[in-house]
Design a protein around this motif. Sequence first.
Motif, PDB file in Angstrom:
ATOM      1  N   ILE A   1       0.849  -1.064   0.160  1.00 34.35           N
ATOM      2  CA  ILE A   1      -0.031   0.012   0.045  1.00 34.35           C
ATOM      3  C   ILE A   1       0.888   1.206   0.101  1.00 34.35           C
ATOM      4  O   ILE A   1       1.847   1.292   0.740  1.00 34.35           O
ATOM      5  N   TYR A   2       0.580   2.031  -0.823  1.00 38.60           N
ATOM      6  CA  TYR A   2       1.195   3.234  -1.011  1.00 38.60           C
ATOM      7  C   TYR A   2       0.236   4.578  -1.108  1.00 38.60           C
ATOM      8  O   TYR A   2      -0.903   4.532  -1.264  1.00 38.60           O
ATOM      9  N   TYR A   3       0.636   5.667  -0.641  1.00 32.87           N
ATOM     10  CA  TYR A   3      -0.100   6.977  -0.589  1.00 32.87           C
ATOM     11  C   TYR A   3       0.798   8.003  -1.429  1.00 32.87           C
ATOM     12  O   TYR A   3       1.918   8.127  -1.124  1.00 32.87           O
ATOM     13  N   VAL A   4       0.276   9.123  -2.030  1.00 28.82           N
ATOM     14  CA  VAL A   4       0.747   9.822  -2.860  1.00 28.82           C
ATOM     15  C   VAL A   4       1.753  10.959  -2.004  1.00 28.82           C
ATOM     16  O   VAL A   4       1.333  11.373  -1.101  1.00 28.82           O
ATOM     17  N   ASP A   5       2.840  11.171  -2.715  1.00 23.78           N
ATOM     18  CA  ASP A   5       3.754  12.438  -2.048  1.00 23.78           C
ATOM     19  C   ASP A   5       3.101  13.520  -2.156  1.00 23.78           C
ATOM     20  O   ASP A   5       2.598  13.938  -3.305  1.00 23.78           O
TER      21      ASP A   5
ATOM     22  N   ILE B   1       4.413   6.898  -1.702  1.00 16.91           N
ATOM     23  CA  ILE B   1       5.455   6.580  -0.558  1.00 16.91           C
ATOM     24  C   ILE B   1       4.883   5.455   0.140  1.00 16.91           C
ATOM     25  O   ILE B   1       3.461   5.363   0.171  1.00 16.91           O
ATOM     26  N   ALA B   2       5.411   4.371   0.396  1.00 15.35           N
ATOM     27  CA  ALA B   2       4.888   3.158   1.167  1.00 15.35           C
ATOM     28  C   ALA B   2       4.184   3.824   2.708  1.00 15.35           C
ATOM     29  O   ALA B   2       4.537   4.483   3.189  1.00 15.35           O
ATOM     30  N   LEU B   3       2.825   3.378   2.845  1.00 18.85           N
ATOM     31  CA  LEU B   3       2.081   3.718   3.784  1.00 18.85           C
ATOM     32  C   LEU B   3       2.741   3.737   5.159  1.00 18.85           C
ATOM     33  O   LEU B   3       2.692   4.417   6.021  1.00 18.85           O
TER      34      LEU B   3
END
Length: 335
Positions: A152-156, A164-166
Amino acid sequence: MDKKKLDFKGIHAGAEKATGFWGKTKAKVVNAIDQNDDGELNVKDVTIVADTIGNAAKKTASALKDNLEERNREMERKLLQPIFVEDLDGADFFMSKLIRITDIDKKRAESEVCQGSIGFISPQKELRVVNLFSDKIDAFGLSFYPDKNSEIYYVDPSDRDRYIALDDYFSFLKVARVSELQKIAQDLGAKHFKVTYKERRASFSKNNVKAKANVKALRDGGSANAEHDMAANDVSTVEIAAEATFPGHEPVEPALKYLQRDPSIQALVAMRMDEKAPLSHQKYTLNLSNSSGIKEKDAIKIDAALKAMKISGDATVTSEAKNEARRFFEYEIDF
């Protein structure tokens, strides 16, 4: 009794007339049905007519079948929502803030409508999640921190094409913003700067009204003086995140990323770049929640999406977002 002679001539003429009519009618029927052009009606003609009718029926049935199959494929596309390379440039496609890297599942691997796909979209609670197949990641043209091995990643918040990896999200942003504060000091020609990382304790009572007012002042405007009135025991963590001394130079306007919307940093840059009002010393309190890409309301949606995808960890994003709301930098800079 009157004897009447039979009019054989009339009867014969009538017969010939009838025969002529039947002959013409037969000719029309023969011409209409005679499929092999031999001037006669026979089994071959009937067979050809039957085949013709059969072919028409077959074409109709085939068309109905094709239509039904296309409808089924369309329903399957809406259900599985595959993503193809050509979709990435479409006006209707956009990357979600929360994304997932995963292997292709059995259902999509065997589906005709998913052949050649590079991922799929899955609506999760209140969030739309773009799923990237692990062997097709490069097709999306994205970069990842620290690598591509997380799920799972969330936007920079400063780069729409970087994720970015959560699990590392909040710690990464802490380091990134400290580094940016150091670069700001260098660009503005500071002789000394110090960044102190602090975190307010979670409050379980409303007794300390003054402390509450100071916390609100910090959240609303990043006041340079509001934090000083807080009692020392209101802060649970104190850490010197960065400190350095420089020879100093004429200011160069810094390129802001994570702190570009922070009003205190905007004011610092404006004052330092103003030759008519030279700045020698300044101290700011910078709330981390002001420059974080995940607010508490976003975190609640993320946790709901993770739960729907049956992904869970030791902590929730909501709890970490609440912690982030209590954290701040004390930024002191001398010119």
